[in-house]
Write a protein that holds these residues in place. Sequence first.
Motif, mmCIF file in Angstrom:
data_model
loop_
_atom_site.group_PDB
_atom_site.id
_atom_site.type_symbol
_atom_site.label_atom_id
_atom_site.label_comp_id
_atom_site.label_asym_id
_atom_site.label_seq_id
_atom_site.Cartn_x
_atom_site.Cartn_y
_atom_site.Cartn_z
ATOM 1 N N PHE A 56 0.822 -1.218 0.000
ATOM 2 C CA PHE A 56 0.000 0.000 0.000
ATOM 3 C C PHE A 56 0.858 1.271 0.000
ATOM 4 C CE2 PHE A 56 -3.138 -2.956 1.968
ATOM 5 C CZ PHE A 56 -4.116 -2.852 0.997
ATOM 6 N N LEU A 57 2.176 1.113 0.149
ATOM 7 C CA LEU A 57 3.052 2.286 0.236
ATOM 8 C C LEU A 57 3.276 2.908 -1.141
ATOM 9 C CD1 LEU A 57 5.789 1.094 2.769
ATOM 10 C CD2 LEU A 57 3.682 2.366 3.211
ATOM 11 N N GLU A 58 3.531 4.206 -1.136
ATOM 12 C CA GLU A 58 3.816 4.935 -2.367
ATOM 13 C C GLU A 58 5.036 5.824 -2.157
ATOM 14 O OE1 GLU A 58 0.487 7.024 -3.965
ATOM 15 O OE2 GLU A 58 -0.853 5.290 -3.833
ATOM 16 N N THR A 84 -1.373 14.476 2.501
ATOM 17 C CA THR A 84 -1.843 13.285 1.793
ATOM 18 C C THR A 84 -1.192 12.013 2.326
ATOM 19 O OG1 THR A 84 -0.135 13.673 0.124
ATOM 20 C CG2 THR A 84 -2.347 14.519 -0.339
ATOM 21 N N ALA A 85 -0.247 12.148 3.252
ATOM 22 C CA ALA A 85 0.465 10.994 3.799
ATOM 23 C C ALA A 85 -0.021 10.687 5.212
ATOM 24 C CB ALA A 85 1.969 11.260 3.806
ATOM 25 N N ALA A 86 -0.615 9.505 5.395
ATOM 26 C CA ALA A 86 -1.075 9.116 6.727
ATOM 27 C C ALA A 86 0.114 8.802 7.634
ATOM 28 C CB ALA A 86 -1.998 7.901 6.631
ATOM 29 N N ARG A 87 1.114 8.107 7.089
ATOM 30 C CA ARG A 87 2.309 7.749 7.848
ATOM 31 C C ARG A 87 3.523 7.783 6.930
ATOM 32 N NH1 ARG A 87 1.032 3.289 12.514
ATOM 33 N NH2 ARG A 87 -1.002 4.115 13.136
ATOM 34 N N ILE A 88 4.667 8.118 7.501
ATOM 35 C CA ILE A 88 5.927 8.147 6.755
ATOM 36 C C ILE A 88 6.735 6.913 7.133
ATOM 37 C CG2 ILE A 88 8.047 9.433 6.274
ATOM 38 C CD1 ILE A 88 5.556 10.894 5.361
ATOM 39 N N TYR A 89 7.205 6.172 6.129
ATOM 40 C CA TYR A 89 7.965 4.950 6.395
ATOM 41 C C TYR A 89 9.418 5.033 5.937
ATOM 42 C CZ TYR A 89 3.694 2.593 7.783
ATOM 43 O OH TYR A 89 2.540 2.228 8.447
ATOM 44 N N GLY A 90 9.780 6.084 5.220
ATOM 45 C CA GLY A 90 11.168 6.188 4.801
ATOM 46 C C GLY A 90 11.416 7.449 3.996
ATOM 47 N N ILE A 91 12.685 7.838 3.941
ATOM 48 C CA ILE A 91 13.112 8.973 3.118
ATOM 49 C C ILE A 91 14.393 8.570 2.394
ATOM 50 C CG2 ILE A 91 13.894 11.378 3.089
ATOM 51 C CD1 ILE A 91 12.305 11.881 5.598
ATOM 52 N N TYR A 170 5.596 6.544 1.805
ATOM 53 C CA TYR A 170 4.504 6.865 2.723
ATOM 54 C C TYR A 170 3.266 6.017 2.468
ATOM 55 C CZ TYR A 170 2.216 9.384 -1.110
ATOM 56 O OH TYR A 170 1.592 9.695 -2.302
ATOM 57 N N LEU A 171 2.423 5.959 3.479
ATOM 58 C CA LEU A 171 1.108 5.331 3.363
ATOM 59 C C LEU A 171 0.101 6.443 3.089
ATOM 60 C CD1 LEU A 171 -0.642 2.746 3.680
ATOM 61 C CD2 LEU A 171 -0.943 3.411 6.087
ATOM 62 N N PRO A 172 -0.545 6.432 1.928
ATOM 63 C CA PRO A 172 -1.484 7.508 1.607
ATOM 64 C C PRO A 172 -2.679 7.523 2.551
ATOM 65 C CG PRO A 172 -0.907 6.234 -0.352
ATOM 66 C CD PRO A 172 -0.413 5.467 0.828
ATOM 67 N N VAL A 173 -3.239 8.695 2.749
ATOM 68 C CA VAL A 173 -4.472 8.825 3.517
ATOM 69 C C VAL A 173 -5.553 8.007 2.811
ATOM 70 C CG1 VAL A 173 -6.292 10.429 4.215
ATOM 71 C CG2 VAL A 173 -3.887 11.074 4.465
ATOM 72 N N PHE A 174 -6.297 7.232 3.576
ATOM 73 C CA PHE A 174 -7.325 6.360 3.011
ATOM 74 C C PHE A 174 -8.487 7.193 2.477
ATOM 75 C CE2 PHE A 174 -11.150 3.678 3.458
ATOM 76 C CZ PHE A 174 -10.765 2.588 2.691
ATOM 77 N N THR A 175 -8.902 6.885 1.258
ATOM 78 C CA THR A 175 -10.058 7.560 0.665
ATOM 79 C C THR A 175 -11.312 6.730 0.933
ATOM 80 O OG1 THR A 175 -8.695 8.477 -1.118
ATOM 81 C CG2 THR A 175 -11.079 8.442 -1.464
ATOM 82 N N PRO A 176 -12.267 7.252 1.695
ATOM 83 C CA PRO A 176 -13.467 6.485 2.019
ATOM 84 C C PRO A 176 -14.198 6.013 0.765
ATOM 85 C CG PRO A 176 -13.320 8.436 3.401
ATOM 86 C CD PRO A 176 -12.264 8.582 2.349
ATOM 87 N N LEU A 177 -14.743 4.800 0.840
ATOM 88 C CA LEU A 177 -15.470 4.218 -0.275
ATOM 89 C C LEU A 177 -16.975 4.301 -0.022
ATOM 90 C CD1 LEU A 177 -13.319 0.986 -0.794
ATOM 91 C CD2 LEU A 177 -13.154 3.141 -2.062
ATOM 92 N N ALA A 178 -17.733 4.365 -1.091
ATOM 93 C CA ALA A 178 -19.195 4.321 -0.995
ATOM 94 C C ALA A 178 -19.642 2.867 -1.094
ATOM 95 C CB ALA A 178 -19.824 5.144 -2.113
ATOM 96 N N SER A 179 -20.855 2.593 -0.678
ATOM 97 C CA SER A 179 -21.357 1.214 -0.698
ATOM 98 C C SER A 179 -21.399 0.641 -2.110
ATOM 99 C CB SER A 179 -22.744 1.153 -0.069
ATOM 100 O OG SER A 179 -23.661 1.943 -0.808
ATOM 101 N N THR A 180 -21.457 1.507 -3.126
ATOM 102 C CA THR A 180 -21.515 1.050 -4.521
ATOM 103 C C THR A 180 -20.141 0.876 -5.139
ATOM 104 O OG1 THR A 180 -21.784 3.361 -5.194
ATOM 105 C CG2 THR A 180 -23.787 2.052 -4.957
ATOM 106 N N ASP A 181 -19.089 1.223 -4.407
ATOM 107 C CA ASP A 181 -17.726 1.080 -4.919
ATOM 108 C C ASP A 181 -17.260 -0.371 -4.836
ATOM 109 O OD1 ASP A 181 -17.391 3.756 -5.543
ATOM 110 O OD2 ASP A 181 -16.626 4.271 -3.557
ATOM 111 N N THR A 182 -16.218 -0.670 -5.606
ATOM 112 C CA THR A 182 -15.601 -1.996 -5.572
ATOM 113 C C THR A 182 -14.381 -1.957 -4.684
ATOM 114 O OG1 THR A 182 -16.374 -2.503 -7.812
ATOM 115 C CG2 THR A 182 -14.562 -3.830 -6.955
ATOM 116 N N PHE A 183 -14.252 -2.956 -3.826
ATOM 117 C CA PHE A 183 -13.145 -3.039 -2.869
ATOM 118 C C PHE A 183 -12.236 -4.206 -3.231
ATOM 119 C CE2 PHE A 183 -11.593 -5.044 1.112
ATOM 120 C CZ PHE A 183 -10.711 -4.053 1.504
ATOM 121 N N ASN A 184 -10.924 -3.950 -3.221
ATOM 122 C CA ASN A 184 -9.951 -5.015 -3.480
ATOM 123 C C ASN A 184 -9.710 -5.758 -2.175
ATOM 124 O OD1 ASN A 184 -7.853 -6.688 -4.082
ATOM 125 N ND2 ASN A 184 -6.508 -5.109 -4.915
ATOM 126 N N GLY A 185 -10.377 -6.879 -2.012
ATOM 127 C CA GLY A 185 -10.277 -7.639 -0.770
ATOM 128 C C GLY A 185 -9.097 -8.570 -0.700
#
Length: 202
Positions: A56-58, A84-91, A170-185
């Motif tokens: 999930f890191l970018e 836009t970064a929820a957490r920083i994991y490296g520089i 970094y780990l990007p801030v999570f973008t909330p999904l709507a009930s009609t969206d598709t989720f990668n499980g």
Amino acid sequence: MAGQFQLVSAVIAEAQFRGCTDGQDDLYPAANLTRMFNDSAQRFRTKITNMGFEWFLELTDAAALSTSAESTGETFSQQDWPITAARIYGIHVLMQAGLWVPLMPIQIQGIRDFQAAVDGFGFGGFGAAQGMPRVFALKKAPFGATTTETAGKILIAPKPTVARNYRLIYLPVFTPLASTDTFNGGESHAEWIIWDMVIKMA
């Protein structure tokens, strides 16, 4: 649940079934269930990232590293922690063409161990002669005041003396999904989210 890609509504319906909450719309309205799903999905993503599963890191685009001291007389510089970064994991810092060097993460208390061209033992550190920083410490997470979001701060030591580029992992801030969206499980990722929702409903 079978299948990697699933509708958010299907994941929510499965959580309702396992939590025996079908027909309890007054207690668990659709909006609350969707919010609950998003909270669980965000927690899952952070949890597995911290466990070492890093898909999930970018990486940010390369940008100029500041050579200015954080304040007058200081020996470290300061970079923005993007909103836009929820957490920083490296520089990673570009030391020379084709050579990116990862900085070591430390706690703020250790920032004085990396001053100018010497380390905590008084010896020159890696890259010191080239004005190369060695470590970073997370000073302040991004924060919000009313409708304004403000970038956080990351300390870099020793203060770079040569203009270089850097990239954040970094780990990007999570973008909330709507009930009609598709989720990668993924392979059973939705299972964790379902049971996390069931626990909350219990």
